[in-house]
Design an enzyme around this catalytic site. Sequence first.
Site, PDB file in Angstrom:
ATOM      1  N   ASP A   1       0.975  -1.198   0.000  1.00 43.26           N
ATOM      2  CA  ASP A   1      -0.062  -0.015   0.166  1.00 43.26           C
ATOM      3  C   ASP A   1       1.089   1.285  -0.006  1.00 43.26           C
ATOM      4  O   ASP A   1       2.065   1.260   0.481  1.00 43.26           O
ATOM      5  CB  ASP A   1      -0.824   0.024   1.145  1.00 43.26           C
ATOM      6  CG  ASP A   1      -1.881  -1.220   1.328  1.00 43.26           C
ATOM      7  OD1 ASP A   1      -2.140  -1.521   0.193  1.00 43.26           O
ATOM      8  OD2 ASP A   1      -2.399  -1.400   2.266  1.00 43.26           O
TER       9      ASP A   1
ATOM     10  N   GLN B   1      -0.551   7.077  -6.411  1.00 48.71           N
ATOM     11  CA  GLN B   1      -1.691   8.105  -6.246  1.00 48.71           C
ATOM     12  C   GLN B   1      -1.688   9.073  -7.110  1.00 48.71           C
ATOM     13  O   GLN B   1      -0.677   9.846  -7.518  1.00 48.71           O
ATOM     14  CB  GLN B   1      -1.483   8.604  -4.641  1.00 48.71           C
ATOM     15  CG  GLN B   1      -1.521   7.454  -3.513  1.00 48.71           C
ATOM     16  CD  GLN B   1      -1.389   8.185  -2.287  1.00 48.71           C
ATOM     17  OE1 GLN B   1      -2.099   8.071  -1.467  1.00 48.71           O
ATOM     18  NE2 GLN B   1      -0.034   8.177  -1.873  1.00 48.71           N
TER      19      GLN B   1
ATOM     20  N   ARG C   1      -1.315  -0.580  -8.866  1.00 52.28           N
ATOM     21  CA  ARG C   1      -2.465  -0.049  -8.340  1.00 52.28           C
ATOM     22  C   ARG C   1      -2.564   1.245  -8.388  1.00 52.28           C
ATOM     23  O   ARG C   1      -2.021   2.087  -7.753  1.00 52.28           O
ATOM     24  CB  ARG C   1      -3.129  -0.655  -7.263  1.00 52.28           C
ATOM     25  CG  ARG C   1      -4.397  -0.035  -6.491  1.00 52.28           C
ATOM     26  CD  ARG C   1      -4.337  -0.308  -5.050  1.00 52.28           C
ATOM     27  NE  ARG C   1      -4.228  -1.636  -4.848  1.00 52.28           N
ATOM     28  CZ  ARG C   1      -3.680  -2.102  -3.662  1.00 52.28           C
ATOM     29  NH1 ARG C   1      -3.231  -1.128  -2.665  1.00 52.28           N
ATOM     30  NH2 ARG C   1      -3.599  -3.110  -3.334  1.00 52.28           N
TER      31      ARG C   1
ATOM     32  N   ALA D   1      -5.796   9.073  -0.794  1.00 51.51           N
ATOM     33  CA  ALA D   1      -6.705   9.244   0.365  1.00 51.51           C
ATOM     34  C   ALA D   1      -5.978  10.201   1.372  1.00 51.51           C
ATOM     35  O   ALA D   1      -6.820  10.638   2.392  1.00 51.51           O
ATOM     36  CB  ALA D   1      -6.891   8.023   1.093  1.00 51.51           C
TER      37      ALA D   1
END
Length: 296
Positions: free
Chosen positions: A125, A155, A176, A181
């Site tokens: 992550d 991101q 990904r 966030a």
Amino acid sequence: MSSGSAESYKGSAALPESVIPPVASRFVAGETAAEALERARRLDDRGVGTILNRLGEHYETRADADADAAAYRDLVDDIAGAGVRACVSAKPSQLGLGVSEAVFRENAAEVVGHAAANDVVVWFDMEDHTTTDATLAAYEALAREHGGGVGVCVQANLERTPADLDRLASVPGKVRLVKGAYDEPAAVAHTEKARVNEAYEDCLETMFRDFDGGVAVGSHDPAMIDRAAVLHAEYGTDYEVQMLMGVREDTQYDLAETVDVWQYVPYGGKWLSYFWRRVAERRENLWFALRAILSG
């Protein structure tokens, strides 16, 4: 083996009763690996893969980081024993980045090496922008060492991401793309929603155009999911859609009929702060929580 081992998973009647209240169980699979694997089995039956995340982050001691690294190695064994379509996802600060980059790299290498031996993918992550360099460096090194089997999150709200994607295009792993966030400073990130959406679409096009595969669309936004389908038709690049447990699940099941879909499933004793983040993100989640509390 952890207490949530493959043996306890296979004997589903022996699963411990979860102490997580029903209002939170929409977003968190349970406190144990056995409960998380049971969730993975149910998702497998619906044609959806599972990304298992043991909740934990921002550790400041090596003992905590080492303990979660060991728990992830046990989880890999459990996945291999259960025979479900699942992978794992860990936060760098969970594996020791808050202690030192060396501790993070050591734990990450041990988890990925064990997972590679069991044919299980490990995702990293992405946390706030101060961790990006260390996270990407570890991902790239491990993905090249193992010839894939590793994924990383980037991101779209960060201004640096287009350059990062250019760097990652040749790495034999998965990427990904999420909108982002974290409340990042304007000096390093797009802060307006419209600009973030534009950046996301631009990054998507870069990935479908320049990557050989391994594109993961991490979004619940119908416009971005539709855009990915259009780009797939144009470039032919393989991709998957990743969404959170508890968010637009009917859409996930529908999409799984035509697209590779994976659900991000958190579990563990540190569930409360994660649950409240999910509730705070969207008004519909807040109303869901309030209704559940009032009806209880």
